[in-house]
Scaffold this active site. Structure first.
Site, PDB file in Angstrom:
ATOM      1  N   THR A  40      -1.604   4.893  -2.826  1.00 13.79           N
ATOM      2  CA  THR A  40      -0.857   4.847  -4.087  1.00 13.79           C
ATOM      3  C   THR A  40      -1.771   4.994  -5.298  1.00 13.79           C
ATOM      4  O   THR A  40      -1.290   5.144  -6.424  1.00 13.79           O
ATOM      5  CB  THR A  40      -0.069   3.531  -4.198  1.00 13.79           C
ATOM      6  N   HIS A  45      -8.710  -1.232  -3.295  1.00 10.40           N
ATOM      7  CA  HIS A  45      -9.146  -2.436  -3.993  1.00 10.40           C
ATOM      8  C   HIS A  45      -9.527  -3.484  -2.952  1.00 10.40           C
ATOM      9  O   HIS A  45      -9.399  -3.245  -1.729  1.00 10.40           O
ATOM     10  CB  HIS A  45      -8.076  -2.953  -4.955  1.00 10.40           C
ATOM     11  N   HIS A  48      -7.629  -4.232   0.176  1.00 11.47           N
ATOM     12  CA  HIS A  48      -7.686  -3.313   1.320  1.00 11.47           C
ATOM     13  C   HIS A  48      -8.885  -3.588   2.222  1.00 11.47           C
ATOM     14  O   HIS A  48      -8.996  -2.989   3.303  1.00 11.47           O
ATOM     15  CB  HIS A  48      -7.782  -1.854   0.841  1.00 11.47           C
ATOM     16  N   LYS A  82       6.909  -6.669  -1.928  1.00 13.79           N
ATOM     17  CA  LYS A  82       7.223  -6.143  -3.250  1.00 13.79           C
ATOM     18  C   LYS A  82       8.599  -6.625  -3.694  1.00 13.79           C
ATOM     19  O   LYS A  82       9.539  -6.658  -2.905  1.00 13.79           O
ATOM     20  CB  LYS A  82       7.212  -4.605  -3.243  1.00 13.79           C
ATOM     21  N   ARG A  86       8.591   0.829  -5.691  1.00  9.66           N
ATOM     22  CA  ARG A  86       7.406   1.490  -6.235  1.00  9.66           C
ATOM     23  C   ARG A  86       7.798   2.802  -6.912  1.00  9.66           C
ATOM     24  O   ARG A  86       8.818   3.406  -6.598  1.00  9.66           O
ATOM     25  CB  ARG A  86       6.410   1.817  -5.101  1.00  9.66           C
ATOM     26  N   GLN A 175       7.018   4.105   9.672  1.00  8.14           N
ATOM     27  CA  GLN A 175       5.803   3.485  10.211  1.00  8.14           C
ATOM     28  C   GLN A 175       5.884   3.388  11.728  1.00  8.14           C
ATOM     29  O   GLN A 175       4.883   3.582  12.424  1.00  8.14           O
ATOM     30  CB  GLN A 175       5.582   2.109   9.592  1.00  8.14           C
ATOM     31  N   ASP A 196       2.327  -9.513   6.516  1.00  7.47           N
ATOM     32  CA  ASP A 196       3.550  -8.966   5.939  1.00  7.47           C
ATOM     33  C   ASP A 196       3.989  -7.683   6.630  1.00  7.47           C
ATOM     34  O   ASP A 196       5.081  -7.172   6.364  1.00  7.47           O
ATOM     35  CB  ASP A 196       3.377  -8.733   4.434  1.00  7.47           C
ATOM     36  N   LYS A 231      -2.130 -14.361  -5.391  1.00  5.40           N
ATOM     37  CA  LYS A 231      -2.639 -13.160  -4.732  1.00  5.40           C
ATOM     38  C   LYS A 231      -4.140 -12.995  -4.938  1.00  5.40           C
ATOM     39  O   LYS A 231      -4.670 -13.187  -6.031  1.00  5.40           O
ATOM     40  CB  LYS A 231      -1.895 -11.936  -5.266  1.00  5.40           C
ATOM     41  N   LYS A 234      -7.187 -10.134  -7.808  1.00  5.37           N
ATOM     42  CA  LYS A 234      -6.841  -9.871  -9.198  1.00  5.37           C
ATOM     43  C   LYS A 234      -7.726 -10.708 -10.127  1.00  5.37           C
ATOM     44  O   LYS A 234      -8.073 -11.840  -9.824  1.00  5.37           O
ATOM     45  CB  LYS A 234      -5.371 -10.219  -9.471  1.00  5.37           C
ATOM     46  N   THR A 235      -8.080 -10.128 -11.271  1.00  5.98           N
ATOM     47  CA  THR A 235      -8.788 -10.853 -12.311  1.00  5.98           C
ATOM     48  C   THR A 235      -8.030 -10.655 -13.618  1.00  5.98           C
ATOM     49  O   THR A 235      -7.012  -9.955 -13.654  1.00  5.98           O
ATOM     50  CB  THR A 235     -10.228 -10.332 -12.478  1.00  5.98           C
TER      51      THR A 235
END
Length: 427
Positions: A40, A45, A48, A82, A86, A175, A196, A231, A234-235
């Site tokens: 995506t 990040h 992953h 989610k 998306r 999938q 998930d 999560k 993230k910052t």
């Protein structure tokens, strides 16, 4: 300790379709396994990292790892985890993203390993040629609507305000089709993913059993969270990317060195390849002296080296040392710019440094390190002021263009850890 035992010790098992049977199969010889990601964006990040490192653990144990880029599924969007649908990407965007991500994957997986090189595949290659009618007849007929509706990823969206579109509802079929295709063409027996993904993975094992009459396994690992359950990855500035142009190696290093104390042991197990004795020794040192942060530094070193390589790690460590008073010496400008991004920075007209320059006391006030010229003089006379990390005890000193780092920066410090940067503007 075998692979399964090691993965369990590291906390990398949430669920498995049949752990006893899979363990027996792994003892018989190498298996082929895969894990997918939807491209995506043009960078992975830190969220992953875990699945790709899981593939590497299997690869280093002699198994055959496939990482799957969702050129097809990425056009649909996985509803798992989610709360809203998306944005759909174009084929051109997805192709660009896949190409960019492969560069990052080459550090995490060995695509040239003798005997069992990793493979990168794109599910658009086998999905795009299949017509909608053929997909419904050959794949869709094997799925019960009742079972699909019971999947957690679907239930949570149906119970929310935004609901779920037919497009995303169909994701689990796509999938499952991937796993079926890889089982049929590449003898892929195992799919791994975050917890998930359990519903999507078991959809694939069921399809394989129904269409091929053979066994396939699913393995999930726990999702990584912060100590408060929020999560991971993230910052305040957003996601922590693997692309050094999006998140510099220095900031990447800082993300891991600032890991919460309650999580550092867990992250050492899950994100590094350090041995059990080495990790347990670091945990013992952390328990005895948390302030030394040896476990945090080891974690940050190992993950930064893994993702960005030894040279980038060395530069990140150098940038970190500058903020602890180390001499700047031959630090590269790129590394110093990382430091600039971490401390308060103010502009300064380059003309102010021409000729005799500007008194240091004035610059300390301009930078905000001292509230007044009088206090600035006291700070200097007290030995607490540093220019470019070198003590400056002269209260009448003036700084000129000759003092600039890389022709544009002044690094001022008060005491041990209070920094400010003056960045010149103008010709």
């Amino acid at each position: 300790m075998n692979l399964i035992e090691d993965l369990q010790w590291r906390g990398l098992l949430a669920d498995c379709t049949d752990l006893e049977a899979l363990t027996q199969r792994l003892n018989e010889g190498p298996v082929t396994l895969y894990c997918g990601f939807d491209p995506t964006g043009d960078s992975l990040h830190v969220g992953h990292l875990l699945p790709q490192l899981m593939l590497r653990r299997f690869q280093e144990a002699g198994h055959h790892a496939i990482t799957l880029a969702g050129g097809a599924t990425g056009m649909v969007g996985d509803p798992s985890g989610k709360s809203a649908e998306r944005n759909l990407l174009t084929p051109e965007q997805l192709a660009h993203n896949v190409a960019a991500v492969k560069v990052q994957l080459s550090r995490l997986l060995d695509f040239n390993r003798p005997g069992n090189p990793a493979r990168l595949v794109n599910n658009a290659d086998w999905t795009a040629p299949v017509s909608y009618l053929d997909f419904l007849r050959d794949i869709g007929k094997h799925f019960s609507l009742n079972v699909m509706l019971a999947k957690d990823s679907v239930k949570s969206r149906m119970e929310g305000d935004s609901g779920i579109s037919y497009t995303e509802f169909s994701y689990q079929l796509l999938q499952a089709f991937d796993f079926y295709h890889l089982r049929k063409t590449a003898h892929c027996e195992l799919q791994i993913g975050g917890s998930d993904q359990w519903g999507n993975i078991t959809a694939g094992t069921d399809l394989i059993r129904k269409k091929l009459g053979v066994t396939a396994w699913g393995w999930t690992f726990p999702l990584i969270t912060k100590a408060d359950g929020t999560k991971f990855g993230k910052t305040e500035g957003g996601a922590v990317w693997l692309d050094p142009q999006k998140t510099s190696p220095y900031k990447f290093y800082q993300f891991f060195v600032n890991t919460e104390d309650a999580k550092v042991g867990e992250y050492l197990r899950k994100f590094t390849f350090l041995s059990r004795p080495a990790i347990e020794e670091l945990e013992a040192k952390h328990a005895a002296n948390p302030g030394a942060r040896e476990a945090h530094k080891a974690l940050a070193r190992e993950v930064t080296r893994l993702v960005h390589g030894p040279d980038a790690l060395a530069a990140a460590l150098k940038a970190s040392e500058i903020l602890f008073g180390a001499e700047i010496g031959d630090t590269a400008e790129e590394t110093f710019r990382d430091v600039v991004g971490e401390v308060p920075t103010k502009d300064l007209e380059l003309s102010k440094l021409a000729g005799a320059g500007t008194p240091l006391v004035e610059l300390l006030v301009h930078s905000g390190l001292s509230p007044s010229k009088g206090q600035a003089r006291k700070d200097i006379e007290g030995g607490g002021i540093y220019v470019n990390n070198v003590k400056s005890p002269d209260p009448v000193r003036a700084l000129t263009a000759a003092d600039l780092l890389f022709g544009k920066y002044l690094l001022l410090r008060k005491g041990k850890r209070t920094y400010a940067v003056l960045q010149t503007t103008g010709a």
